[in-house]
Design a protein around this motif. Sequence first.
Motif, mmCIF file in Angstrom:
data_model
loop_
_atom_site.group_PDB
_atom_site.id
_atom_site.type_symbol
_atom_site.label_atom_id
_atom_site.label_comp_id
_atom_site.label_asym_id
_atom_site.label_seq_id
_atom_site.Cartn_x
_atom_site.Cartn_y
_atom_site.Cartn_z
ATOM 1 N N ALA A 174 0.859 -1.186 0.000
ATOM 2 C CA ALA A 174 0.000 0.000 0.000
ATOM 3 C C ALA A 174 0.890 1.228 0.000
ATOM 4 N N PHE A 175 0.663 2.116 -0.922
ATOM 5 C CA PHE A 175 1.407 3.376 -0.964
ATOM 6 C C PHE A 175 1.207 4.144 0.338
ATOM 7 N N CYS A 176 0.018 4.014 0.944
ATOM 8 C CA CYS A 176 -0.232 4.661 2.228
ATOM 9 C C CYS A 176 -0.315 3.635 3.350
ATOM 10 N N THR A 177 -1.455 2.958 3.508
ATOM 11 C CA THR A 177 -1.666 2.064 4.645
ATOM 12 C C THR A 177 -2.341 0.775 4.198
ATOM 13 N N ILE A 178 -1.920 -0.349 4.752
ATOM 14 C CA ILE A 178 -2.564 -1.616 4.404
ATOM 15 C C ILE A 178 -3.930 -1.714 5.065
ATOM 16 N N VAL A 179 -4.004 -1.495 6.379
ATOM 17 C CA VAL A 179 -5.304 -1.490 7.066
ATOM 18 C C VAL A 179 -5.411 -0.194 7.865
ATOM 19 N N ARG A 180 -6.413 0.608 7.542
ATOM 20 C CA ARG A 180 -6.588 1.890 8.216
ATOM 21 C C ARG A 180 -7.941 1.980 8.904
ATOM 22 N N LEU A 181 -7.931 2.429 10.157
ATOM 23 C CA LEU A 181 -9.158 2.684 10.906
ATOM 24 C C LEU A 181 -9.208 4.172 11.244
ATOM 25 N N LEU A 182 -10.337 4.800 10.937
ATOM 26 C CA LEU A 182 -10.481 6.227 11.203
ATOM 27 C C LEU A 182 -11.943 6.561 11.436
ATOM 28 N N ASN A 183 -12.235 7.246 12.526
ATOM 29 C CA ASN A 183 -13.593 7.744 12.753
ATOM 30 C C ASN A 183 -13.530 9.081 13.465
ATOM 31 N N GLN A 184 -14.383 9.988 13.031
ATOM 32 C CA GLN A 184 -14.472 11.324 13.612
ATOM 33 C C GLN A 184 -15.917 11.817 13.516
ATOM 34 N N SER A 185 -16.169 12.976 14.072
ATOM 35 C CA SER A 185 -17.479 13.638 14.000
ATOM 36 C C SER A 185 -18.598 12.862 14.683
ATOM 37 N N GLY A 186 -18.236 11.981 15.635
ATOM 38 C CA GLY A 186 -19.260 11.269 16.386
ATOM 39 C C GLY A 186 -19.650 9.916 15.851
ATOM 40 N N VAL A 187 -19.079 9.493 14.728
ATOM 41 C CA VAL A 187 -19.351 8.159 14.194
ATOM 42 C C VAL A 187 -18.533 7.147 14.994
ATOM 43 N N LYS A 188 -19.176 6.084 15.463
ATOM 44 C CA LYS A 188 -18.495 5.095 16.292
ATOM 45 C C LYS A 188 -17.846 3.995 15.440
ATOM 46 N N LEU A 189 -16.674 3.531 15.914
ATOM 47 C CA LEU A 189 -15.960 2.427 15.280
ATOM 48 C C LEU A 189 -15.476 1.513 16.398
ATOM 49 N N HIS A 190 -15.954 0.267 16.408
ATOM 50 C CA HIS A 190 -15.641 -0.600 17.546
ATOM 51 C C HIS A 190 -15.757 -2.079 17.192
ATOM 52 N N ASP A 191 -15.140 -2.895 18.030
ATOM 53 C CA ASP A 191 -15.149 -4.352 17.873
ATOM 54 C C ASP A 191 -14.608 -4.758 16.505
#
Length: 358
Positions: free
Chosen positions: A252-269
């Motif tokens: 990946a030129f940037c990231t193979i696995v990327r996790l990102l959340n902002q503005s109140g959106v939940k990311l979990h489990d």
Amino acid sequence: MDLTSFNPNGYEYITNLIKTAVFNKENVATVKGKWVIDQAIRIPSNFTLILDGCHLVLANKCYSNVFVNKNHDTEIGKTIKGRDINIKIKGINNPIIDGGNYNGLSEKNHNRDGLPPIWKNNLILFTNVENFTISDINFRNQRWWATNFVYCSNGTLKNLDFCACDIGIDSNGNEYHGLDIDKYNEVLIKNADGIDLRQGCHDILIENITGFTEDDTIALTGLLGKLEKTHAVEGLCSDICNVKIKNVRSTAFCTIVRLLNQSGVKLHDIEIEDVYDTSKNSPHVVGGGLYSVRVGDNHLYGTRHSTPDETYNISIKNIVGNGRYVLSLAGATKNLTYENLSTTSNTPILIDDRTEVE
């Protein structure tokens, strides 16, 4: 890319195959041959499309997806009642879905001067789909993200291989292959991800992923942008959760696995396991990619950064890095664990620069 050896009218050909199968109550169709696609093919609920050694390529200068679900981008498709169910796109004999020659549509110029939104450049775009499988397919030359999912659940993405465009154009207008992080402005097709899960995606297995992507190979991105607002489904939760990512071997030129959340959106489990960075000595990138796994970002993409109650229960293990960093952590998280991180080069194992939460 020369399209003269391809059959024209791929949209009509495949659409008619689907219509005939539905009329005969077979609910399965098989695509063979080499076809040019100039508008998105809609796949209905309870349907399996088999790609048998075929090569599907987008037409020159068109702005279109190759496949979408039937109710995508319709008023009923933004409701629970209009949810499409049980859709499968399955490959046999190494089929290819190809972006072909770049059409110039980018994040900088989309929705301007009569151009459509950037997500028209996804090869596959599913919105509001439950129970889906996409498997055993080669994606080539994606014009933006190869596959994109918004408010989709109970899915499987497996045995997928990506090869994005690796062309840069220097200040003299000369094309070259092999992208350089320090010359990002010369990259022809930017943000060419492999798999993107956006708002409302949950209970999804991603496994056996290979190849090269210009940006992120797999991105779980919980933001509140135009894409999410356009395809939001009233009454459904916006969380990205219960996702398992296993056995990824990619550059990946940037990231193979990327996790990102902002503005109140939940990311979990989220479970991430067995990721191997193949960027060392890759012909597609100069000096390797950036990150193997990345959680959070110091840069603000939304109205605010996430809080620990919005990003939690993240498990990361068995990661081998060959780019510039193995694991990068930024932003506030709760119950994040990682183990068995390694590198075959001098790559730093962990970059921990957590964002302050106001």
